[in-house]
Write an enzyme that holds these catalytic residues in place. Structure first.
Site, PDB file in Angstrom:
ATOM      1  N   SER A 251     -10.688  -5.706  -9.778  1.00 20.78           N
ATOM      2  CA  SER A 251     -11.236  -5.723  -8.416  1.00 20.78           C
ATOM      3  C   SER A 251     -11.820  -4.364  -8.086  1.00 20.78           C
ATOM      4  O   SER A 251     -11.234  -3.339  -8.448  1.00 20.78           O
ATOM      5  CB  SER A 251     -10.084  -6.031  -7.440  1.00 20.78           C
ATOM      6  OG  SER A 251     -10.463  -5.751  -6.097  1.00 20.78           O
TER       7      SER A 251
ATOM      8  N   GLY B 230     -16.819 -10.595  -4.924  1.00 21.74           N
ATOM      9  CA  GLY B 230     -18.108 -11.258  -5.053  1.00 21.74           C
ATOM     10  C   GLY B 230     -18.056 -12.750  -5.321  1.00 21.74           C
ATOM     11  O   GLY B 230     -19.112 -13.368  -5.498  1.00 21.74           O
TER      12      GLY B 230
ATOM     13  N   HIS C 183     -12.388  -3.925  -4.846  1.00 20.16           N
ATOM     14  CA  HIS C 183     -12.068  -3.995  -3.412  1.00 20.16           C
ATOM     15  C   HIS C 183     -13.267  -4.527  -2.621  1.00 20.16           C
ATOM     16  O   HIS C 183     -13.543  -4.095  -1.508  1.00 20.16           O
ATOM     17  CB  HIS C 183     -11.651  -2.607  -2.914  1.00 20.16           C
ATOM     18  CG  HIS C 183     -10.549  -2.615  -1.894  1.00 20.16           C
ATOM     19  ND1 HIS C 183      -9.250  -2.264  -2.184  1.00 20.16           N
ATOM     20  CD2 HIS C 183     -10.540  -2.939  -0.578  1.00 20.16           C
ATOM     21  CE1 HIS C 183      -8.507  -2.343  -1.080  1.00 20.16           C
ATOM     22  NE2 HIS C 183      -9.275  -2.753  -0.093  1.00 20.16           N
TER      23      HIS C 183
ATOM     24  N   TYR D 209       0.863  -1.191   0.000  1.00 12.96           N
ATOM     25  CA  TYR D 209       0.000   0.000   0.000  1.00 12.96           C
ATOM     26  C   TYR D 209       0.895   1.235   0.000  1.00 12.96           C
ATOM     27  O   TYR D 209       1.668   1.441   0.943  1.00 12.96           O
ATOM     28  CB  TYR D 209      -0.848   0.023   1.278  1.00 12.96           C
ATOM     29  CG  TYR D 209      -2.232  -0.576   1.156  1.00 12.96           C
ATOM     30  CD1 TYR D 209      -3.023  -0.362   0.031  1.00 12.96           C
ATOM     31  CD2 TYR D 209      -2.768  -1.318   2.215  1.00 12.96           C
ATOM     32  CE1 TYR D 209      -4.309  -0.888  -0.047  1.00 12.96           C
ATOM     33  CE2 TYR D 209      -4.053  -1.851   2.146  1.00 12.96           C
ATOM     34  CZ  TYR D 209      -4.817  -1.630   1.004  1.00 12.96           C
ATOM     35  OH  TYR D 209      -6.081  -2.146   0.937  1.00 12.96           O
TER      36      TYR D 209
HETATM   37  C1  LIG Z   1     -11.938  -6.750   5.813  1.00 11.58           C
HETATM   38  C2  LIG Z   1     -11.244  -6.571   4.504  1.00 11.58           C
HETATM   39  C3  LIG Z   1      -9.928  -6.101   4.482  1.00 11.58           C
HETATM   40  C4  LIG Z   1      -9.266  -5.944   3.270  1.00 11.58           C
HETATM   41  N1  LIG Z   1      -7.956  -5.520   3.273  1.00 11.58           N
HETATM   42  C5  LIG Z   1      -7.293  -5.414   2.094  1.00 11.58           C
HETATM   43  C6  LIG Z   1      -5.918  -5.051   2.076  1.00 11.58           C
HETATM   44  O1  LIG Z   1      -5.315  -4.815   3.115  1.00 11.58           O
HETATM   45  N2  LIG Z   1      -5.299  -4.976   0.867  1.00 11.58           N
HETATM   46  C7  LIG Z   1      -5.944  -5.239  -0.312  1.00 11.58           C
HETATM   47  O2  LIG Z   1      -5.355  -5.186  -1.390  1.00 11.58           O
HETATM   48  N3  LIG Z   1      -7.265  -5.581  -0.308  1.00 11.58           N
HETATM   49  C8  LIG Z   1      -7.933  -5.681   0.862  1.00 11.58           C
HETATM   50  N4  LIG Z   1      -9.248  -6.072   0.858  1.00 11.58           N
HETATM   51  C9  LIG Z   1      -9.894  -6.390  -0.431  1.00 11.58           C
HETATM   52  C10 LIG Z   1      -9.691  -7.850  -0.813  1.00 11.58           C
HETATM   53  O3  LIG Z   1      -8.369  -8.117  -1.178  1.00 11.58           O
HETATM   54  C11 LIG Z   1     -10.569  -8.246  -2.002  1.00 11.58           C
HETATM   55  O4  LIG Z   1     -10.360  -7.333  -3.044  1.00 11.58           O
HETATM   56  C12 LIG Z   1     -12.057  -8.293  -1.660  1.00 11.58           C
HETATM   57  O5  LIG Z   1     -12.283  -8.744  -0.349  1.00 11.58           O
HETATM   58  C13 LIG Z   1     -12.727  -9.229  -2.649  1.00 11.58           C
HETATM   59  O6  LIG Z   1     -14.076  -9.265  -2.455  1.00 11.58           O
HETATM   60  P1  LIG Z   1     -14.844 -10.435  -1.646  1.00 11.58           P
HETATM   61  O7  LIG Z   1     -14.653 -10.123  -0.201  1.00 11.58           O
HETATM   62  O8  LIG Z   1     -16.217 -10.254  -2.129  1.00 11.58           O
HETATM   63  O9  LIG Z   1     -14.228 -11.771  -2.043  1.00 11.58           O
HETATM   64  C14 LIG Z   1      -9.924  -6.244   2.054  1.00 11.58           C
HETATM   65  C15 LIG Z   1     -11.249  -6.708   2.093  1.00 11.58           C
HETATM   66  C16 LIG Z   1     -11.902  -6.887   3.290  1.00 11.58           C
HETATM   67  C17 LIG Z   1     -13.311  -7.420   3.284  1.00 11.58           C
END
Ligand SMILES: Cc1cc2nc3c(=O)[nH]c(=O)nc-3n(C[C@H](O)[C@H](O)[C@H](O)COP(=O)(O)O)c2cc1C
Length: 334
Positions: free
Chosen positions: A229, A264, A231, A134
């Protein structure tokens, strides 16, 4: 009521068990999405709009789910997404995710925001690991971790670049864990990709791509793979679903670099759909968090194996013998 063994649980059971075991505020953090949650809902709804074209006259009984990325063969295209806050679930949760990913023989993406250092992750996991930096944490710290990742033998490093605005849960921007200050965003520049590419010899992944133009910029600056993505719906409300952006990204850069997808994915059918639309593999976020919250190492392993078994079933029922042979011909758009 007696609890079923984790190996017999489906995703719904695991989710409910996780919910019961997580403090409510932690559950809310994990399930959180920006503002009205429209992007979060759209991610799954858009995947649900595709149905399969069944084919039964073939002799496929044991399809191959192995994929190779950055020279590492893994047994499934269901990878673990980088999640910075697994440690909110339990102090040992990051180690458990690492071990579970290794047992499931998948690839593990780890976040710069996690507590574990690249060395800790490497000790915890037999899986090939990708470090996702990050830039909000500063170039210096990205570089320190990326160099360490290189030294301890990670498969790749990368940048999560969609936090141009910070993550938002409902109407609230969560406090940062390190210094108690509200999170801030960081502008995304191809210069940052070019810089990290010069500094490390590992393949470089850029996560947070939601369209052809950005995909071309990332690959032009040196990205060796991109992750489509949004996120998990945590940044821009009323964004497109990741699966809606996937085809144009594949069209733009898919001949040059592998394209991954997350946001998703809730089962093997979703993985088959993403692969049919050109993704090489998917990352799984919240379901892995449910797995670790419900049952630690075994819960993580179960979620990945469950998704992989479901994927195999779809492959058999659509007549595909290997994940590399999944094409759009297995899909019908409603
Ligand atoms: C609680 C939480 C924390 C996350 N932290 C990060 C992170 O630190 N770095 C990152 O690249 N993505 C982060 N993400 C995004 C995930 O890598 C990913 O893109 C996302 O969860 C995918 O969607 P899904 O939860 O529907 O599978 C986070 C997602 C969640 C739910």
């Amino acid at each position: 009521m007696m609890e079923k063994p984790i190996e017999e649980m489906g995703l719904r059971d695991i989710r409910e068990l996780a919910r019961a075991r997580m403090p409510q505020e932690v559950w809310r953090h994990f399930m959180g999405a920006a503002e009205t949650r429209a992007t979060f809902r759209r991610n799954q709804r858009s995947l649900q709009r595709f149905v399969f074209r069944q084919r039964i006259f073939h002799d496929i009984t044991d399809p191959r789910t192995t994929v190779e990325l950055f020279g590492h063969p893994v047994s499934t295209p269901a990878f673990v997404a980088p999640v910075g806050s697994f440690a909110m679930i339990r102090e040992t949760a990051e180690r458990e995710v690492g071990e579970g990913a290794g047992r499931a023989r998948t690839m593990l993406f780890v976040s710069h925001a996690a507590i574990s250092s690249p060395r800790d992750w490497k000790e915890a996991s037999r899986a090939p690991i990708v470090f996702m930096g990050y830039l909000t944490r500063g170039r210096e710290d990205v570089l320190r971790c990326a160099k360490l990742a290189e030294e301890v033998g990670f498969a790749a490093v990368g940048l999560t670049m969609d936090t141009v605005q910070p993550v938002k849960i409902g109407d609230r921007i969560p406090l940062s864990k390190i210094d108690g200050k509200p999170r801030t965003g960081h502008p995304a520049s191809p210069k940052d990709i070019e810089w990290l590419k010069r500094e490390v010899s590992l393949p470089l992944v850029v996560k947070g791509i939601m369209g052809a133009e950005d995909a071309r910029v990332a690959v032009g600056a040196g990205a060796d793979a991109v992750v489509v993505s949004n996120h998990g719906g945590r940044i821009l409300d009323y964004n497109r679903a990741a699966v809606e952006a996937l085809p144009e990204v594949v069209e733009a850069v898919g001949r040059k670099v592998p394209v991954l997808l997350d946001s998703g994915v809730r089962g093997g059918g979703d993985i088959a759909k993403a692969l049919a639309l050109g993704a090489k593999a998917v990352l799984v976020g919240r379901p892995v968090a449910w797995g670790v919250a419900a049952a630690g190492v075994a819960g993580v392993e179960r979620v990945i194996r469950l998704f992989t078994d479901e994927l195999k079933r779809v492959m058999i029922m659509t007549g595909v013998g290997a994940v590399s042979e999944i094409t759009e011909s297995i899909l019908i758009r409603e």
